[in-house]
Design a protein around this motif. Structure first.
Motif, short mmCIF file in Angstrom:
data_model
loop_
_atom_site.label_atom_id
_atom_site.label_comp_id
_atom_site.label_asym_id
_atom_site.label_seq_id
_atom_site.Cartn_x
_atom_site.Cartn_y
_atom_site.Cartn_z
N ILE A 71 0.86 -1.19 0.00
CA ILE A 71 0.00 0.00 0.00
C ILE A 71 0.89 1.24 0.00
O ILE A 71 1.69 1.42 0.91
CB ILE A 71 -0.95 0.00 1.22
N THR A 73 1.02 5.13 0.31
CA THR A 73 0.22 6.24 0.83
C THR A 73 1.03 7.51 0.75
O THR A 73 2.20 7.53 1.15
CB THR A 73 -0.18 5.98 2.30
N SER A 80 -2.95 10.55 -1.46
CA SER A 80 -3.43 9.44 -2.29
C SER A 80 -3.07 8.12 -1.63
O SER A 80 -2.21 8.07 -0.74
CB SER A 80 -2.82 9.49 -3.69
N GLN A 81 -3.75 7.10 -2.06
CA GLN A 81 -3.43 5.74 -1.63
C GLN A 81 -3.57 4.84 -2.84
O GLN A 81 -4.56 4.91 -3.56
CB GLN A 81 -4.37 5.28 -0.52
N MET A 82 -2.56 4.02 -3.07
CA MET A 82 -2.58 3.06 -4.17
C MET A 82 -2.30 1.69 -3.57
O MET A 82 -1.35 1.53 -2.80
CB MET A 82 -1.54 3.42 -5.23
N HIS A 90 -7.22 -2.63 -8.06
CA HIS A 90 -7.75 -1.85 -6.96
C HIS A 90 -8.00 -0.43 -7.45
O HIS A 90 -7.19 0.11 -8.20
CB HIS A 90 -6.77 -1.83 -5.78
N THR A 91 -9.10 0.15 -7.03
CA THR A 91 -9.46 1.51 -7.41
C THR A 91 -9.33 2.42 -6.20
O THR A 91 -9.71 2.04 -5.09
CB THR A 91 -10.91 1.56 -7.94
N SER A 92 -8.74 3.59 -6.40
CA SER A 92 -8.60 4.54 -5.30
C SER A 92 -8.82 5.96 -5.81
O SER A 92 -8.94 6.19 -7.01
CB SER A 92 -7.22 4.41 -4.65
N TYR A 94 -7.35 9.77 -6.06
CA TYR A 94 -6.10 10.54 -6.05
C TYR A 94 -6.50 12.00 -5.94
O TYR A 94 -7.13 12.54 -6.85
CB TYR A 94 -5.32 10.27 -7.35
N THR A 102 -10.36 9.32 -10.06
CA THR A 102 -10.42 7.89 -9.82
C THR A 102 -9.24 7.24 -10.52
O THR A 102 -9.00 7.50 -11.70
CB THR A 102 -11.73 7.30 -10.38
#
Length: 146
Positions: A71, A73, A80-82, A90-92, A94, A102
């Motif tokens: 992860i 961060t 953001s987190q990826m 995985h969708t996060s 930004y 998205t």
């Protein structure tokens, strides 16, 4: 759990980022910076402060290895987190100063040999912004205790 800064050991990070866009030569950047690494029963994490060189001054970046996931961060000027997990998407969100986007992350390869002494990690992934693929990327990170 205590924060990374409180129980982290000093490390030297070498981070190579490669970006591949259709029809262009790969774009590679390499950054060497000091950071901290912390190991708990749940995760191994390393953090560093971004600089003007990366265009994200005032941002702390953390890579946390938790089981099959890594992860990433970012917090501060950029948030953001990826989530990287081999074979999964995985969708996060930004966040930028101009609004949120998205971001879909599809990880094709995630390998590491990290221990409390350091090691190497490689993440290959494709990224889609607002569901449109914008390119393929690769992180290669070397962690060495100072």
């Amino acid at each position: 759990m205590t924060s990374i800064e409180e129980n982290g050991v000093p490390v030297l990070l070498t981070i190579r980022g490669e970006q591949y866009f259709e029809g262009t030569d790969p774009d590679a950047t390499e950054l060497m910076t000091e950071g901290t690494m912390a190991v708990t029963p749940e995760e191994m994490a390393f953090s560093y402060e971004e600089s003007a060189l990366t265009g994200m001054e005032g941002t702390t970046t953390t890579f946390a290895v938790r089981g099959p996931q890594v992860i990433l961060t970012r917090s501060g000027a950029v948030n953001s987190q990826m989530i990287f997990e081999e074979g999964r998407q995985h969708t996060s969100l930004y966040e930028t100063p101009f609004g949120g986007l998205t971001v879909d992350i599809q990880t094709s390869r995630l390998r590491h040999n990290l221990t409390d002494r350091g090691g190497l990690m490689e993440i290959k992934y494709s990224i889609a912004v607002e569901h449109t693929v914008t390119g393929r990327n690769c992180f290669k990170i070397r962690v060495r205790r100072r």
